[in-house]
Enzyme design. Structure first.
Site, PDB file in Angstrom:
ATOM      1  N   LYS A   1      39.978 -11.143 -16.003  1.00  0.00           N
ATOM      2  CA  LYS A   1      39.866 -12.433 -16.346  1.00  0.00           C
ATOM      3  C   LYS A   1      41.014 -13.426 -16.305  1.00  0.00           C
ATOM      4  O   LYS A   1      40.969 -14.686 -16.034  1.00  0.00           O
ATOM      5  CB  LYS A   1      39.210 -12.672 -17.860  1.00  0.00           C
ATOM      6  CG  LYS A   1      37.738 -12.026 -17.727  1.00  0.00           C
ATOM      7  CD  LYS A   1      36.842 -12.764 -16.891  1.00  0.00           C
ATOM      8  CE  LYS A   1      35.271 -12.295 -16.890  1.00  0.00           C
ATOM      9  NZ  LYS A   1      34.356 -12.946 -16.213  1.00  0.00           N
TER      10      LYS A   1
ATOM     11  N   ASP B   1      22.122 -11.593  -8.302  1.00  0.00           N
ATOM     12  CA  ASP B   1      22.470 -10.357  -9.386  1.00  0.00           C
ATOM     13  C   ASP B   1      22.170  -8.976  -8.671  1.00  0.00           C
ATOM     14  O   ASP B   1      20.895  -9.196  -7.839  1.00  0.00           O
ATOM     15  CB  ASP B   1      21.670 -10.768 -10.563  1.00  0.00           C
ATOM     16  CG  ASP B   1      22.385 -10.001 -12.035  1.00  0.00           C
ATOM     17  OD1 ASP B   1      22.602  -8.947 -11.796  1.00  0.00           O
ATOM     18  OD2 ASP B   1      22.799 -10.811 -12.785  1.00  0.00           O
TER      19      ASP B   1
ATOM     20  N   ASP C   1      24.993  -7.435  -4.813  1.00  0.00           N
ATOM     21  CA  ASP C   1      26.063  -6.972  -5.516  1.00  0.00           C
ATOM     22  C   ASP C   1      27.395  -7.593  -5.044  1.00  0.00           C
ATOM     23  O   ASP C   1      27.773  -7.935  -3.829  1.00  0.00           O
ATOM     24  CB  ASP C   1      26.459  -5.326  -4.859  1.00  0.00           C
ATOM     25  CG  ASP C   1      27.654  -4.877  -5.858  1.00  0.00           C
ATOM     26  OD1 ASP C   1      28.294  -5.768  -6.412  1.00  0.00           O
ATOM     27  OD2 ASP C   1      27.598  -3.737  -5.800  1.00  0.00           O
ATOM     28  N   VAL C   2      27.727  -8.789  -5.794  1.00  0.00           N
ATOM     29  CA  VAL C   2      29.053  -9.577  -5.647  1.00  0.00           C
ATOM     30  C   VAL C   2      30.177  -9.072  -5.020  1.00  0.00           C
ATOM     31  O   VAL C   2      31.242  -9.709  -4.558  1.00  0.00           O
ATOM     32  CB  VAL C   2      29.135 -10.660  -6.614  1.00  0.00           C
ATOM     33  CG1 VAL C   2      28.340 -11.468  -7.065  1.00  0.00           C
ATOM     34  CG2 VAL C   2      29.710  -9.935  -7.867  1.00  0.00           C
TER      35      VAL C   2
ATOM     36  N   THR D   1      25.635 -11.232 -26.000  1.00  0.00           N
ATOM     37  CA  THR D   1      25.005 -10.717 -24.744  1.00  0.00           C
ATOM     38  C   THR D   1      25.200  -9.043 -24.990  1.00  0.00           C
ATOM     39  O   THR D   1      25.929  -8.540 -25.660  1.00  0.00           O
ATOM     40  CB  THR D   1      25.679 -11.206 -23.621  1.00  0.00           C
ATOM     41  OG1 THR D   1      27.007 -10.646 -23.583  1.00  0.00           O
ATOM     42  CG2 THR D   1      25.667 -12.811 -23.590  1.00  0.00           C
TER      43      THR D   1
ATOM     44  N   TYR E   1      39.479  -5.586 -18.038  1.00  0.00           N
ATOM     45  CA  TYR E   1      38.856  -7.167 -18.194  1.00  0.00           C
ATOM     46  C   TYR E   1      39.826  -8.086 -18.535  1.00  0.00           C
ATOM     47  O   TYR E   1      39.690  -9.030 -17.814  1.00  0.00           O
ATOM     48  CB  TYR E   1      37.807  -7.002 -19.760  1.00  0.00           C
ATOM     49  CG  TYR E   1      36.794  -8.174 -19.891  1.00  0.00           C
ATOM     50  CD1 TYR E   1      35.852  -8.301 -18.982  1.00  0.00           C
ATOM     51  CD2 TYR E   1      37.210  -9.279 -20.544  1.00  0.00           C
ATOM     52  CE1 TYR E   1      34.972  -9.303 -19.059  1.00  0.00           C
ATOM     53  CE2 TYR E   1      36.384 -10.240 -20.888  1.00  0.00           C
ATOM     54  CZ  TYR E   1      35.085 -10.472 -19.845  1.00  0.00           C
ATOM     55  OH  TYR E   1      34.594 -11.411 -20.244  1.00  0.00           O
TER      56      TYR E   1
HETATM   57  P1  NAI Z   1      25.788  -9.783 -19.264  1.00  0.00           P
HETATM   58  O1  NAI Z   1      26.201  -8.410 -19.112  1.00  0.00           O
HETATM   59  O2  NAI Z   1      24.640 -10.105 -20.167  1.00  0.00           O
HETATM   60  O3  NAI Z   1      25.383 -10.314 -17.739  1.00  0.00           O
HETATM   61  C1  NAI Z   1      26.069 -10.006 -16.815  1.00  0.00           C
HETATM   62  C2  NAI Z   1      25.402 -10.148 -15.491  1.00  0.00           C
HETATM   63  O4  NAI Z   1      26.174  -9.762 -14.589  1.00  0.00           O
HETATM   64  C3  NAI Z   1      24.110  -9.085 -15.478  1.00  0.00           C
HETATM   65  O5  NAI Z   1      23.290  -9.690 -15.034  1.00  0.00           O
HETATM   66  C4  NAI Z   1      24.670  -8.091 -14.378  1.00  0.00           C
HETATM   67  O6  NAI Z   1      23.757  -7.488 -13.805  1.00  0.00           O
HETATM   68  C5  NAI Z   1      25.495  -8.935 -13.550  1.00  0.00           C
HETATM   69  N1  NAI Z   1      26.410  -8.458 -12.622  1.00  0.00           N
HETATM   70  C6  NAI Z   1      27.603  -7.494 -13.172  1.00  0.00           C
HETATM   71  N2  NAI Z   1      28.069  -6.811 -12.111  1.00  0.00           N
HETATM   72  C7  NAI Z   1      27.529  -7.337 -10.798  1.00  0.00           C
HETATM   73  C8  NAI Z   1      27.544  -7.388  -9.525  1.00  0.00           C
HETATM   74  N3  NAI Z   1      28.629  -6.238  -9.068  1.00  0.00           N
HETATM   75  N4  NAI Z   1      26.985  -8.032  -8.576  1.00  0.00           N
HETATM   76  C9  NAI Z   1      26.015  -8.869  -9.176  1.00  0.00           C
HETATM   77  N5  NAI Z   1      25.879  -9.057 -10.649  1.00  0.00           N
HETATM   78  C10 NAI Z   1      26.529  -8.253 -11.316  1.00  0.00           C
HETATM   79  O7  NAI Z   1      27.039 -10.380 -19.643  1.00  0.00           O
HETATM   80  P2  NAI Z   1      27.541 -12.198 -20.382  1.00  0.00           P
HETATM   81  O8  NAI Z   1      28.315 -11.904 -21.607  1.00  0.00           O
HETATM   82  O9  NAI Z   1      26.108 -12.818 -19.922  1.00  0.00           O
HETATM   83  O10 NAI Z   1      28.610 -12.467 -19.253  1.00  0.00           O
HETATM   84  C11 NAI Z   1      28.349 -13.347 -17.967  1.00  0.00           C
HETATM   85  C12 NAI Z   1      29.719 -13.714 -17.785  1.00  0.00           C
HETATM   86  O11 NAI Z   1      30.628 -14.304 -18.935  1.00  0.00           O
HETATM   87  C13 NAI Z   1      30.600 -12.636 -17.354  1.00  0.00           C
HETATM   88  O12 NAI Z   1      31.607 -13.285 -16.172  1.00  0.00           O
HETATM   89  C14 NAI Z   1      31.601 -12.598 -18.652  1.00  0.00           C
HETATM   90  O13 NAI Z   1      32.822 -11.769 -18.521  1.00  0.00           O
HETATM   91  C15 NAI Z   1      31.741 -13.781 -19.120  1.00  0.00           C
HETATM   92  N6  NAI Z   1      32.128 -13.771 -20.675  1.00  0.00           N
HETATM   93  C16 NAI Z   1      31.259 -13.225 -21.629  1.00  0.00           C
HETATM   94  C17 NAI Z   1      31.711 -13.334 -22.979  1.00  0.00           C
HETATM   95  C18 NAI Z   1      30.804 -12.927 -23.915  1.00  0.00           C
HETATM   96  O14 NAI Z   1      31.351 -12.965 -25.129  1.00  0.00           O
HETATM   97  N7  NAI Z   1      29.693 -12.360 -23.788  1.00  0.00           N
HETATM   98  C19 NAI Z   1      32.914 -14.084 -23.347  1.00  0.00           C
HETATM   99  C20 NAI Z   1      33.687 -14.662 -22.288  1.00  0.00           C
HETATM  100  C21 NAI Z   1      33.069 -14.457 -20.889  1.00  0.00           C
END
Ligand code: NAI
Length: 254
Positions: free
Chosen positions: A166, A43, A68-69, A197, A162
């Site tokens: 997705k 991360d 950074d992915v 989140t 987004y």
């Molecule tokens: P979040 O914002 O709490 O966590 C996302 C994580 O990804 C963070 O730790 C961030 O530092 C990391 N990240 C972002 N850009 C990055 C990069 N360039 N390199 C490495 N790490 C990076 O969000 P959440 O909600 O936990 O999201 C997790 C996954 O679930 C995401 O792919 C999101 O799109 C997906 N998702 C979330 C939903 C929701 O309602 N929270 C619904 C549907 C999908």
């Protein structure tokens, strides 16, 4: 017929999870470590170090690699770290993601934010697959989970960037599944619904501000109605387990 003493047991499985510093990724890292997985969190948020530390404190196995992915060299280094630490990789979960520009009309959304969202949510998954596939193949029973979304798959999104990303991640997951099945790597896509989140709450706040509604009410309503990361983590922990070895395609959560 194969039987497993505990079909959800992940003992000795090495698992790399991107986005594990918070939210869905963090909850998944914690739960899978509890179930025996040796977890490596990738991360770009340094909080991943705290998460890894607290998993270790609780008796689990976890390490953090700041990554950074979007960056090919950094993803290569992340996978190298897994190889150095454990010599193998059984499970890759791509949960890193961003949501930029909620509720913006096309002419409002900065191009950089559109591109950045595509880079993290699609290119990031591709780079992880690119570097992890050889190790997952060596595992003989590799599993990869692409965390997409219902947005852009079964419905629209608050964000043009987004929704596009997705939908693309879903297409990438489907195509990876087909390309990698001959290498004994099972790829599934997860499409979570609304989950409380930081990402989702920032969307709720932006929506309330844009429409002149109470931010506190919007947060309270979301907290009442939406799912929690731990619920999604239980689904992912199942998806990566031997119990799910017949699973193919996209799994949706509420
Ligand atoms: P979040 O914002 O709490 O966590 C996302 C994580 O990804 C963070 O730790 C961030 O530092 C990391 N990240 C972002 N850009 C990055 C990069 N360039 N390199 C490495 N790490 C990076 O969000 P959440 O909600 O936990 O999201 C997790 C996954 O679930 C995401 O792919 C999101 O799109 C997906 N998702 C979330 C939903 C929701 O309602 N929270 C619904 C549907 C999908």
């Amino acid at each position: 017929m194969t039987t497993f003493a505990n079909p959800l047991d992940l003992s000795n499985k090495v698992m790399l999870i991107t986005g594990g510093a918070q939210g869905i990724g963090e909850a998944t890292a914690r739960l899978c470590a509890e179930r025996g997985a040796r977890v490596v969190i990738g991360d770009f948020n340094p909080r991943g170090e705290e998460v890894a530390h607290s998993i270790t404190e609780a008796g689990g196995s976890a390490a953090f690699v700041q990554t950074d992915v979007r960056d090919d060299a950094q993803v290569a280094a992340m996978v190298d770290k897994v190889r150095t630490l454990h010599g193998r990789l059984d499970i890759l979960v791509c949960a890193a993601g961003v949501l930029k520009g909620p509720y913006m009309q096309p002419e409002e959304l900065p191009i950089e934010e559109f591109v950045m969202t595509i880079d993290v949510n699609i290119k990031g998954v591709f780079l992880c697959a690119r570097h992890a596939a050889p190790l997952l193949e060596q595992s003989g029973n590799g599993v990869m989970i692409v965390v997409a979304s219902g947005a852009g798959v079964i419905g629209p999104s608050s964000s043009l960037a987004y929704g596009a990303s997705k939908g693309g991640a879903n297409g990438l997951g489907m195509t990876l599944a087909n390309h990698l099945k001959g290498r004994n790597i099972r790829v599934n896509t997860l499409a979570p619904g609304n989950i409380v989140t930081d990402m989702k709450m920032s969307v709720e706040i932006a929506g309330a501000q844009r429409e002149g509604r109470s931010v506190n009410d919007a947060i309270a309503k979301a907290q009442q109605e939406y799912g929690v990361p731990e619920g999604v983590a239980r689904v992912i922990a199942f998806m990566v387990s031997p119990e799910a070895d017949y699973l193919r395609g996209v799994v949706f959560t509420r």
